[in-house]
Motif scaffolding. Structure first.
Motif, PDB file in Angstrom:
ATOM      1  N   GLN A  38      64.727  44.653  34.685  1.00 47.36           N
ATOM      2  CA  GLN A  38      64.611  46.121  35.493  1.00 47.36           C
ATOM      3  C   GLN A  38      63.765  45.590  37.322  1.00 47.36           C
ATOM      4  N   ILE A  39      63.802  44.408  37.212  1.00 50.79           N
ATOM      5  CA  ILE A  39      62.789  43.713  38.672  1.00 50.79           C
ATOM      6  C   ILE A  39      64.813  43.718  39.928  1.00 50.79           C
ATOM      7  N   ALA A  40      65.611  43.012  39.027  1.00 50.88           N
ATOM      8  CA  ALA A  40      67.132  43.161  39.351  1.00 50.88           C
ATOM      9  C   ALA A  40      67.618  44.440  39.774  1.00 50.88           C
ATOM     10  N   ALA A  41      67.411  45.255  38.725  1.00 57.80           N
ATOM     11  CA  ALA A  41      67.491  46.848  39.150  1.00 57.80           C
ATOM     12  C   ALA A  41      66.747  47.416  40.094  1.00 57.80           C
ATOM     13  N   GLY A  42      65.502  46.674  40.793  1.00 66.04           N
ATOM     14  CA  GLY A  42      64.585  47.481  41.522  1.00 66.04           C
ATOM     15  C   GLY A  42      63.878  48.512  41.511  1.00 66.04           C
ATOM     16  N   GLU A  43      63.819  48.861  39.457  1.00 63.80           N
ATOM     17  CA  GLU A  43      62.677  49.119  39.648  1.00 63.80           C
ATOM     18  C   GLU A  43      61.502  49.057  39.399  1.00 63.80           C
ATOM     19  N   ALA A  44      61.204  47.563  39.135  1.00 61.67           N
ATOM     20  CA  ALA A  44      59.644  47.304  39.493  1.00 61.67           C
ATOM     21  C   ALA A  44      59.837  45.881  39.831  1.00 61.67           C
ATOM     22  N   THR A  45      58.652  45.961  39.885  1.00 60.17           N
ATOM     23  CA  THR A  45      57.714  43.809  40.601  1.00 60.17           C
ATOM     24  C   THR A  45      56.979  43.082  39.381  1.00 60.17           C
ATOM     25  N   CYS A  46      57.142  42.639  39.781  1.00 56.72           N
ATOM     26  CA  CYS A  46      55.907  41.968  38.369  1.00 56.72           C
ATOM     27  C   CYS A  46      54.398  42.432  38.541  1.00 56.72           C
ATOM     28  N   ARG A  47      54.388  42.323  39.337  1.00 58.65           N
ATOM     29  CA  ARG A  47      52.687  43.448  39.124  1.00 58.65           C
ATOM     30  C   ARG A  47      52.556  44.984  38.685  1.00 58.65           C
ATOM     31  N   THR A  48      53.888  45.274  38.558  1.00 60.00           N
ATOM     32  CA  THR A  48      54.361  47.032  38.141  1.00 60.00           C
ATOM     33  C   THR A  48      53.767  46.479  36.867  1.00 60.00           C
ATOM     34  N   TYR A  49      53.996  45.498  35.691  1.00 58.87           N
ATOM     35  CA  TYR A  49      53.174  45.209  34.251  1.00 58.87           C
ATOM     36  C   TYR A  49      51.913  44.654  34.104  1.00 58.87           C
ATOM     37  N   TYR A  50      51.198  44.741  35.022  1.00 57.27           N
ATOM     38  CA  TYR A  50      49.410  44.885  34.962  1.00 57.27           C
ATOM     39  C   TYR A  50      48.961  45.970  35.913  1.00 57.27           C
ATOM     40  N   PRO A  51      48.917  47.161  36.102  1.00 51.51           N
ATOM     41  CA  PRO A  51      48.534  48.247  36.677  1.00 51.51           C
ATOM     42  C   PRO A  51      47.042  48.673  36.601  1.00 51.51           C
ATOM     43  N   ASN A  52      46.695  47.765  35.527  1.00 52.21           N
ATOM     44  CA  ASN A  52      44.798  47.852  35.906  1.00 52.21           C
ATOM     45  C   ASN A  52      44.483  46.679  36.557  1.00 52.21           C
ATOM     46  N   ASN A  53      43.952  46.357  38.068  1.00 47.88           N
ATOM     47  CA  ASN A  53      43.796  45.933  38.302  1.00 47.88           C
ATOM     48  C   ASN A  53      43.949  44.437  37.773  1.00 47.88           C
ATOM     49  N   GLY A  54      45.823  43.704  37.308  1.00 46.32           N
ATOM     50  CA  GLY A  54      45.983  43.004  37.517  1.00 46.32           C
ATOM     51  C   GLY A  54      46.103  42.591  36.351  1.00 46.32           C
ATOM     52  N   CYS A  92      51.660  41.704  17.291  1.00 45.42           N
ATOM     53  CA  CYS A  92      51.110  40.724  17.963  1.00 45.42           C
ATOM     54  C   CYS A  92      51.448  39.005  18.157  1.00 45.42           C
ATOM     55  N   PRO A  93      52.004  38.374  19.033  1.00 39.28           N
ATOM     56  CA  PRO A  93      51.942  36.785  19.043  1.00 39.28           C
ATOM     57  C   PRO A  93      51.390  36.144  19.141  1.00 39.28           C
ATOM     58  N   ALA A  94      51.068  34.919  18.725  1.00 40.89           N
ATOM     59  CA  ALA A  94      49.478  34.223  19.187  1.00 40.89           C
ATOM     60  C   ALA A  94      49.032  33.617  20.205  1.00 40.89           C
ATOM     61  N   PHE A  95      50.379  34.400  21.760  1.00 44.37           N
ATOM     62  CA  PHE A  95      50.395  33.312  22.936  1.00 44.37           C
ATOM     63  C   PHE A  95      49.717  34.958  23.541  1.00 44.37           C
ATOM     64  N   PHE A  96      49.565  36.336  22.839  1.00 43.84           N
ATOM     65  CA  PHE A  96      50.065  37.178  23.926  1.00 43.84           C
ATOM     66  C   PHE A  96      47.880  37.300  23.543  1.00 43.84           C
ATOM     67  N   ASP A  97      47.507  37.847  24.890  1.00 46.12           N
ATOM     68  CA  ASP A  97      46.143  38.428  25.169  1.00 46.12           C
ATOM     69  C   ASP A  97      46.195  39.560  26.072  1.00 46.12           C
ATOM     70  N   PRO A  98      45.305  40.573  24.967  1.00 43.12           N
ATOM     71  CA  PRO A  98      45.185  41.852  25.649  1.00 43.12           C
ATOM     72  C   PRO A  98      44.418  41.856  27.017  1.00 43.12           C
ATOM     73  N   GLU A  99      43.730  40.920  27.566  1.00 42.02           N
ATOM     74  CA  GLU A  99      43.182  41.141  28.846  1.00 42.02           C
ATOM     75  C   GLU A  99      44.031  40.013  29.955  1.00 42.02           C
ATOM     76  N   ALA A 100      45.452  39.335  29.460  1.00 42.51           N
ATOM     77  CA  ALA A 100      45.966  38.548  30.174  1.00 42.51           C
ATOM     78  C   ALA A 100      46.186  39.473  31.710  1.00 42.51           C
ATOM     79  N   THR A 101      46.198  38.077  32.582  1.00 44.07           N
ATOM     80  CA  THR A 101      46.445  38.611  33.822  1.00 44.07           C
ATOM     81  C   THR A 101      48.605  37.795  34.041  1.00 44.07           C
ATOM     82  N   GLU A 102      49.344  38.203  35.275  1.00 45.42           N
ATOM     83  CA  GLU A 102      50.184  37.716  35.641  1.00 45.42           C
ATOM     84  C   GLU A 102      50.385  36.083  35.288  1.00 45.42           C
ATOM     85  N   ASN A 103      49.013  35.687  35.558  1.00 43.05           N
ATOM     86  CA  ASN A 103      49.080  34.068  35.829  1.00 43.05           C
ATOM     87  C   ASN A 103      48.823  32.931  34.767  1.00 43.05           C
ATOM     88  N   VAL A 104      48.203  33.813  33.623  1.00 47.84           N
ATOM     89  CA  VAL A 104      47.948  33.921  32.517  1.00 47.84           C
ATOM     90  C   VAL A 104      48.956  33.854  31.429  1.00 47.84           C
TER      91      VAL A 104
END
Length: 577
Positions: free
Chosen positions: A244-260, A289-301
Motif C-alpha cells: 500500500q505504501i508502494a502504491a501511494g495509498e498510505a504512509t506508515c502513520r496512516t496505520y496509527y490514526p489515534n494520536n500515533g 492476536c499474537p504475543a507481540f501485538f499491543d492494542p496501545e502500540a505506537t509505530e516505534n513499539v
C-alpha cells in the motif's frame, strides 16, 4: 595453508592442508589416489543399510533430532523474515516509484528484498504495482532482477553460523555465495541486454497476448502450514503495509490514526483494533492476536517488536544450525567422503528439477538454500551439486509471482514471466557449458578461501554487497533522475571521484603489490590469532614433552608455581669443592 598431509590424530589443528576435506571426525586428502576412485552404489548401500541394531537405533534418534531442529530452524527463518518485514516494511514500500532508470530499479529490488528478507514478497509487490499501473512493466523487470540478487542474503547469514570452524565456514560460505555469483553474473549480462534490446519485455509481451485473469485463492505450501501455527502465535505481519505504501495509498502513520496509536473500539479487546505494522488473525476459526501485538502500540513499539522477533529468529537459527551440524557429523562419523559424494552425486539437470520442486513446496528459495548450506558446510554436499540445486530454487521461487499474477491483469503476468525467463536464460548461459559453469564456482571458492584470511569476511561481504553498494548506486541514480541540475552536477562529481578511487585501487593492487601486501597482512593477523588460540594446547604439549624428557633422563621437574632457586646460591666455588 601448508600442502603437507595431516593425520587424523590431530583434529585440533586449525589449518588443514590444501585439498583436504573434513567429514565427521576425520580428514580426507582429495589428492590421495584412493580418494579419486569413485565409490560404487554397492558401497553406498552397504554404508547406508548394513548396520547393527544399536546403530539403527542411533540413526533413528539422529533422524528425530534432525527433524526437530530443522522445524525450529524453519521457525527461526520465519521469525527472521517477519521481523525484517516489520522493521523495513515502510522503508521498502517507500523505495518503489514510477520514475526509475534500470540501475535504480535494480538497486530498489536488492534493497527491498534485503529489508523484507523475501524475494517472493518483493516479487508479489512488484507484480501488484505493475498490475495497478503504478510501475511500468520495463521498470518492474529491473526490480525483479534486483530481487533475484537480494534473496541470497539469507543463506549467507546462515553460513555465518559456521564461524567457529574454519573448514566448515570455508565450505558453507562458498556454498552460500555460489547463489550470489550466479545472480550477479546473470544480471551483469542480462541487464545491459535488456536495457538495450528489451529482450525480456518483448518475449513476455508475446506470451501474455491472450492472457485472461483467473479466479481463485492463494496457495499455501505444506511447510508454511507446519510452521505458521507456532510462528503466528508470536508475531503476525500486516502484509499490506509495503504494497500500500508502494502504491501511494498510505504512509506508515496512516496505520496509527489515534494520536500515533492504533484505532480500537475496545482497548481491552485487541481483536477490535485496526492493524498497524502487526496484525491479528481474525479469519481463524478462533480469532487471536499474537504475543507481540499491543492494542496501545505506537509505530516505534511495533518496530521494537519486529527487532525482537528478528533477534529471536537469528538466535534460533544459530542454535539449531549448531545442533544440526553436530547431529549430521555424528551420523556421518566414519563414513567415507567417497561414499557421501557418490550418494549425493546426481545429474545436474535433475538437481535443478529437485531444487525447483522443493522451492515450489516451501514457497521460498531462501528456505531451500538456507537448509542446503549447512550440508555443504559439513562436507555432505559438494559445491558442484549445490549450484544446480540453487539454480532450481531460483526457478521455483518464480512460481509464487506467477500464482499471484494469475489473479491480476496481463501486465502483472508479464513481469512474473520475465522473472521466470530471466532465470532460465541465466541458467542457459552459465550452466550447460563446463567452462562457463566454472566461473561462478571458482568465484564462490575464492570467496570461501577469503574466510581463511579473515573470519569476519562474511560480515564485510554482506555489508558491502547487499547494503553499502546498492545504497550508493541507488543514491547516485536518484541524483541523476531528479531533474535538478545541481544534483546532476553533484552526481557527476561523485561518479568521477568513485571512478578515480576504483582505478587507483586497481592500479595499486595490480602494479604496486597492494593485493599481496593486503593478503600478507591478513595472513599474519590470522596466524597471530591462531597462535594465541593454540597457545594453551601448545603449552600442555610442551609440558608433556618435558615430563617425558624428565622420565627418560632422570632429571627432576620442578612443580608448577615453585619459585626457581637463585642460580648463584647453589654454585660452589672451586675452593669449597
Amino acid at each position: 595453508m601448508s600442502d603437507e598431509k595431516q593425520t587424523t590424530d590431530a583434529p585440533s589443528r586449525k589449518d588443514r592442508p590444501t585439498g583436504s576435506m573434513h567429514v565427521g571426525d576425520a580428514d580426507f586428502d582429495v589428492n590421495d589416489p584412493a580418494y579419486e576412485m569413485d565409490a560404487t552404489w554397492g558401497e553406498v548401500c552397504t554404508a547406508c543399510c548394513v548396520k547393527t541394531p544399536a546403530e539403527w537405533g542411533m540413526a533413528f534418534m539422529g533422524l528425530v533430532g534432525v527433524l526437530f531442529f530443522l522445524y525450529f530452524f524453519l521457525l527461526g527463518l520465519d521469525l527472521l523474515g517477519n521481523g525484517a518485514k516489520v522493521m523495513g516494511g515502510c522503508a521498502a514500500g517507500a523505495l518503489f516509484g514510477d520514475d526509475m532508470n534500470p540501475i535504480a530499479g535494480l538497486m530498489v529490488g536488492i534493497v527491498a528484498t534485503v529489508l523484507l528478507q523475501s524475494s517472493s514478497t518483493t516479487t508479489s509487490i512488484v507484480v501488484s504495482l505493475v498490475g495497478a499501473d503504478a510501475v511500468t512493466v520495463k521498470q518492474g523487470i529491473f526490480m525483479i532482477m534486483g530481487a533475484n540478487i537480494g534473496t541470497s542474503v539469507t543463506n549467507t547469514i546462515v553460513a555465518m553460523g559456521h564461524l567457529g570452524d574454519g573448514d566448515q565456514l570455508e565450505r558453507a560460505f562458498a556454498g552460500a555465495t555460489v547463489h550470489d555469483m550466479f545472480n550477479f553474473l546473470s544480471v551483469a549480462i542480462l541487464l545491459p541486454v535488456e536495457a538495450a534490446t528489451g529482450y525480456l519485455f518483448h518475449l513476455t509481451k508475446a506470451c501474455v497476448k491472450n492472457f485472461q485473469a483467473q479466479d481463485g485463492e492463494k496457495w499455501e505450501g505444506p511447510v508454511k502450514k507446519l510452521v505458521s501455527p507456532l510462528a503466528s502465535r508470536i508475531i503476525i505481519v500486516n502484509k499490506k503495509v509495503a504494497s500500500q505504501i508502494a502504491a501511494g495509498e498510505a504512509t506508515c502513520r496512516t496505520y496509527y490514526p489515534n494520536n500515533g496509536t492504533l484505532a480500537c473500539d475496545d482497548y481491552n479487546d485487541p481483536l477490535t483494533c485496526s492493524s498497524g505494522l502487526l496484525s491479528c488473525d481474525k479469519k481463524a476459526d478462533t480469532p487471536f492476536c499474537p504475543a507481540f501485538f499491543d492494542p496501545e502500540a505506537t509505530e516505534n513499539v511495533d518496530r521494537t517488536s519486529g527487532v525482537c522477533a528478528f533477534i529471536i529468529g537469528l538466535i534460533l537459527l544459530f542454535i539449531c544450525l549448531f545442533a544440526l551440524v553436530k547431529i549430521l557429523q555424528r551420523l556421518m562419523m566414519g563414513a567415507s567422503t567417497r561414499v557421501l559424494y557418490k550418494a549425493t552425486n546426481i545429474n545436474g539437470y535433475l538437481a535443478i528439477l529437485i531444487g525447483a520442486g522443493i522451492t515450489i513446496l516451501v514457497q521460498s528459495s531462501s528456505i531451500t538454500t538456507s537448509v542446503l548450506t549447512p550440508l555443504v558446510g559439513v562436507g555432505a554436499l559438494r559445491l558442484e551439486q549445490m549450484l544446480p540445486l540453487t539454480l532450481g530454487a531460483n526457478i521455483g521461487t518464480t512460481v509464487t509471482g506467477l500464482l499471484a499474477a494469475l489473479l491480476g491483469n496481463k501486465n502483472g503476468m508479464q513481469v512474473a514471466l520475465a522473472h521466470l525467463f530471466f532465470n532460465i536464460t541465466g541458467i542457459a548461459i552459465w550452466y550447460p557449458v563446463p567452462f562457463m559453469r566454472n566461473i561462478p564456482l571458482n568465484a564462490a571458492r575464492a570467496l570461501g578461501r577469503s574466510t581463511r584470511l579473515f573470519r569476519g569476511f562474511p560480515i564485510i561481504y554482506i555489508a558491502v554487497a547487499f547494503i553499502a553498494m546498492p545504497l550508493i548506486f541507488l543514491g547516485i541514480s536518484y541524483l541523476f533522475s531528479d531533474g535538478n541540475s545541481g544534483l546532476t552536477a553533484l552526481g557527476s562529481i561523485i561518479v568521477v571521484v568513485l571512478a578515480v578511487v576504483l582505478m587507483y585501487t586497481g592500479y595499486f593492487c595490480k602494479y604496486q603489490g597492494g593485493s599481496e601486501k593486503c593478503t600478507q597482512c591478513l595472513v599474519s593477523r590470522e596466524k597471530r590469532n591462531n597462535a594465541v588460540n593454540d597457545l594453551p594446547d601448545d603449552m600442555e604439549w610442551l609440558k608433556a614433552k618435558v615430563r617425558e624428557l624428565s622420565e627418560h633422563t632422570g632429571l627432576p621437574v620442578e612443580a608448577e608455581g615453585t619459585p626457581a632457586k637463585d642460580e648463584g646460591s647453589n654454585t660452589k666455588t672451586d675452593e669449597e669443592a
